[in-house]
Design a protein around this motif. Structure first.
Motif, PDB file in Angstrom:
ATOM      1  N   GLY A 121     -43.898  66.258  27.383  1.00 34.31           N
ATOM      2  CA  GLY A 121     -42.849  65.687  26.718  1.00 34.31           C
ATOM      3  C   GLY A 121     -42.850  64.437  25.873  1.00 34.31           C
ATOM      4  O   GLY A 121     -41.930  63.837  25.350  1.00 34.31           O
ATOM      5  N   GLY A 122     -44.004  63.636  25.951  1.00 35.93           N
ATOM      6  CA  GLY A 122     -44.055  62.477  25.588  1.00 35.93           C
ATOM      7  C   GLY A 122     -45.101  62.229  24.208  1.00 35.93           C
ATOM      8  O   GLY A 122     -45.633  63.205  23.819  1.00 35.93           O
ATOM      9  N   GLY A 123     -45.121  61.172  24.193  1.00 41.76           N
ATOM     10  CA  GLY A 123     -46.076  60.617  22.939  1.00 41.76           C
ATOM     11  C   GLY A 123     -46.752  59.392  23.075  1.00 41.76           C
ATOM     12  O   GLY A 123     -46.664  58.577  24.100  1.00 41.76           O
ATOM     13  N   ASN A 165     -56.352  62.770  20.328  1.00 38.68           N
ATOM     14  CA  ASN A 165     -55.685  63.942  20.959  1.00 38.68           C
ATOM     15  C   ASN A 165     -54.844  63.648  22.100  1.00 38.68           C
ATOM     16  O   ASN A 165     -55.434  63.138  23.127  1.00 38.68           O
ATOM     17  N   ILE A 166     -53.501  64.008  21.968  1.00 39.47           N
ATOM     18  CA  ILE A 166     -52.298  63.667  23.078  1.00 39.47           C
ATOM     19  C   ILE A 166     -51.847  64.817  23.623  1.00 39.47           C
ATOM     20  O   ILE A 166     -50.700  64.792  24.151  1.00 39.47           O
ATOM     21  N   ASP A 167     -52.793  65.942  23.865  1.00 39.63           N
ATOM     22  CA  ASP A 167     -52.062  67.193  24.293  1.00 39.63           C
ATOM     23  C   ASP A 167     -51.671  67.005  25.662  1.00 39.63           C
ATOM     24  O   ASP A 167     -50.592  67.419  26.097  1.00 39.63           O
ATOM     25  N   ARG A 168     -52.064  66.250  26.455  1.00 42.77           N
ATOM     26  CA  ARG A 168     -51.554  66.016  27.822  1.00 42.77           C
ATOM     27  C   ARG A 168     -50.357  65.338  27.956  1.00 42.77           C
ATOM     28  O   ARG A 168     -49.510  65.831  28.651  1.00 42.77           O
ATOM     29  N   LEU A 169     -50.283  64.446  27.019  1.00 41.09           N
ATOM     30  CA  LEU A 169     -48.939  63.660  26.743  1.00 41.09           C
ATOM     31  C   LEU A 169     -47.959  64.587  26.203  1.00 41.09           C
ATOM     32  O   LEU A 169     -46.699  64.739  26.786  1.00 41.09           O
ATOM     33  N   GLY A 170     -47.994  65.482  25.309  1.00 41.51           N
ATOM     34  CA  GLY A 170     -47.062  66.252  24.503  1.00 41.51           C
ATOM     35  C   GLY A 170     -46.695  67.227  25.467  1.00 41.51           C
ATOM     36  O   GLY A 170     -45.625  67.819  25.663  1.00 41.51           O
ATOM     37  N   ALA A 230     -51.085  60.592  16.634  1.00 35.73           N
ATOM     38  CA  ALA A 230     -51.395  61.947  17.225  1.00 35.73           C
ATOM     39  C   ALA A 230     -52.108  62.904  16.074  1.00 35.73           C
ATOM     40  O   ALA A 230     -51.806  63.073  14.975  1.00 35.73           O
ATOM     41  N   HIS A 231     -53.060  64.006  16.808  1.00 36.13           N
ATOM     42  CA  HIS A 231     -53.198  64.965  16.173  1.00 36.13           C
ATOM     43  C   HIS A 231     -53.133  66.065  17.311  1.00 36.13           C
ATOM     44  O   HIS A 231     -53.387  65.786  18.276  1.00 36.13           O
ATOM     45  N   PHE A 232     -52.809  67.482  16.724  1.00 37.51           N
ATOM     46  CA  PHE A 232     -52.520  68.175  17.474  1.00 37.51           C
ATOM     47  C   PHE A 232     -53.361  69.632  17.217  1.00 37.51           C
ATOM     48  O   PHE A 232     -53.080  70.627  17.866  1.00 37.51           O
ATOM     49  N   GLY A 233     -54.068  69.557  16.267  1.00 40.54           N
ATOM     50  CA  GLY A 233     -55.030  70.805  15.695  1.00 40.54           C
ATOM     51  C   GLY A 233     -54.724  71.667  14.568  1.00 40.54           C
ATOM     52  O   GLY A 233     -55.346  72.607  14.390  1.00 40.54           O
TER      53      GLY A 233
END
Length: 110
Positions: A74-76, A66-71, A38-41
C-alpha cells in the motif's frame, strides 16, 4: 497553483495481481537532480507517468523503478524515503536522509 493530472495505470495491464496493490504515480521523490518515480508494467501509462515529471522538472533526470513490493503493502517511493534521525542525534537536531544515498543527497550539516 498549477495542478497536473496523472492518470493511473490500468490494473488489468500491471504486473501485480495482489488485491491490495496500490499503483500511484503521484507518490514520487525529488532527489537533488533526479525525480524517482514508479513503473507498474502498463507501458502506455508508465510512459505518460514519466513524461509528466520530465515536463515539470526539465532540469532533472527522471528514473522509473519497479516498486511492486512497495505497492503490495500500500506504499510508494515517497513513503519509504522519509528522513530518519541518526542514532543518538535526536537531542542534537542532526538528521540524515534515509534513502537516495548514492552520492546525490548530502547528509544534513550538524
Amino acid at each position: 497553483m498549477d495542478v497536473t493530472r496523472l492518470q493511473g495505470p490500468d490494473y488489468d495491464r500491471i504486473r501485480s495481481t495482489h488485491p491490495d496493490f496500490l499503483a500511484s504515480y503521484a507518490n514520487y521523490y525529488l532527489c537533488n537532480d533526479v525525480v524517482i518515480c514508479a513503473h507498474f508494467g502498463d507501458s502506455r501509462a508508465d510512459a505518460a507517468a514519466k513524461a509528466a515529471p520530465t515536463r515539470l522538472y526539465p532540469d532533472r533526470a527522471v528514473e522509473q523503478l519497479n516498486i511492486d513490493r512497495l505497492g503490495t503493502g500500500g506504499g510508494g517511493i515517497h513513503c519509504v524515503t522519509q528522513q530518519q534521525p541518526l542514532p543518538g542525534s535526536a537531542r542534537k537536531g542532526r538528521h540524515h536522509l534515509g534513502s537516495c544515498r548514492r552520492g546525490r543527497v548530502p547528509a544534513a550539516s550538524p
